[in-house]
Write an enzyme that holds these catalytic residues in place. Sequence first.
Site, short mmCIF file in Angstrom:
data_model
loop_
_atom_site.label_atom_id
_atom_site.label_comp_id
_atom_site.label_asym_id
_atom_site.label_seq_id
_atom_site.Cartn_x
_atom_site.Cartn_y
_atom_site.Cartn_z
CE LYS A 1 25.80 10.48 16.30
NZ LYS A 1 25.74 10.04 17.69
CG ASP B 1 21.12 12.64 18.98
OD1 ASP B 1 19.94 12.86 18.62
OD2 ASP B 1 21.68 13.31 19.86
#
Length: 260
Positions: free
Chosen positions: A170, A188
């Site tokens: 991420k 997310d």
Amino acid sequence: MAKITRKTAVRKSSVPKKKAKAKAAKPARAAKTSLKAIKPKTVKPKTIKPWTPAEIHEVFSRFRKANPAPKGELEHLNPFTLLVAVVLSAQATDAGVNKATRELFQVADTPQKMLDLGEERLRDYIKTIGLYRTKAKNVIALSAKLLTDFGGEVPRTRAEIESLPGAGRKTANVVLNMAFGAHTMAVDTHVFRVGNRTGLAPGKTPLEVELGLEKVIPAEFMLHAHHWLILHGRYTCLSRKPRCEVCLINDLCRWPEKTV
Ligand code: SF4
């Protein structure tokens, strides 16, 4: 008077053994059914009407019209401070991270300055952020690695960013997208929820949703798609009470529980 227990009641009753067993089994079956009834519906890839390319284009055109140049909410001064902010943001809010980094980045906006600051003083700056001890260790270690392996610059490939302490997929996606304009999709909690609820990219893991979104979103929208989806999840498609009545894409959304 003798106390009548469940055992004695069954013994005294004239219900034949088989029937009694069947009766006893009923509550268990009922409990199972009621649990099923309260389980929230999820959008399964096979049960929803697939999105057409035209519909997907329409969704992102609406996001673009409403917010042509969306910005991330993590404050930063350069690719290095962005990388540090993203590492600090794991399991923390952007607002909480910004509060700590505003002062930190005034004194340490390069890997060398971060090393000069040292782990102990860094901890003081970020102690309001969850897991700050581990994060301080990682930020010092990644600053050292940037200096030794990458000439003090944030690298531009996923594998290199992921090789830095505290940085995962991420983090790499956010940095590649925001610092270098790559068409990556960082997933997310908000993007994960929106991808699943809308049916745009259902998936059990962030990686599945990431790859699903990358597959369906036209290239012309990919630079900003990550921010549009985060902002949509953060301010409209809220986790507990999605604001479907004001949602830009409520006519297209496939979520069976949408409220419009
Ligand atoms: S209609 Fe509701 S559930 Fe669907 S995207 Fe909009 S806010 Fe989320």
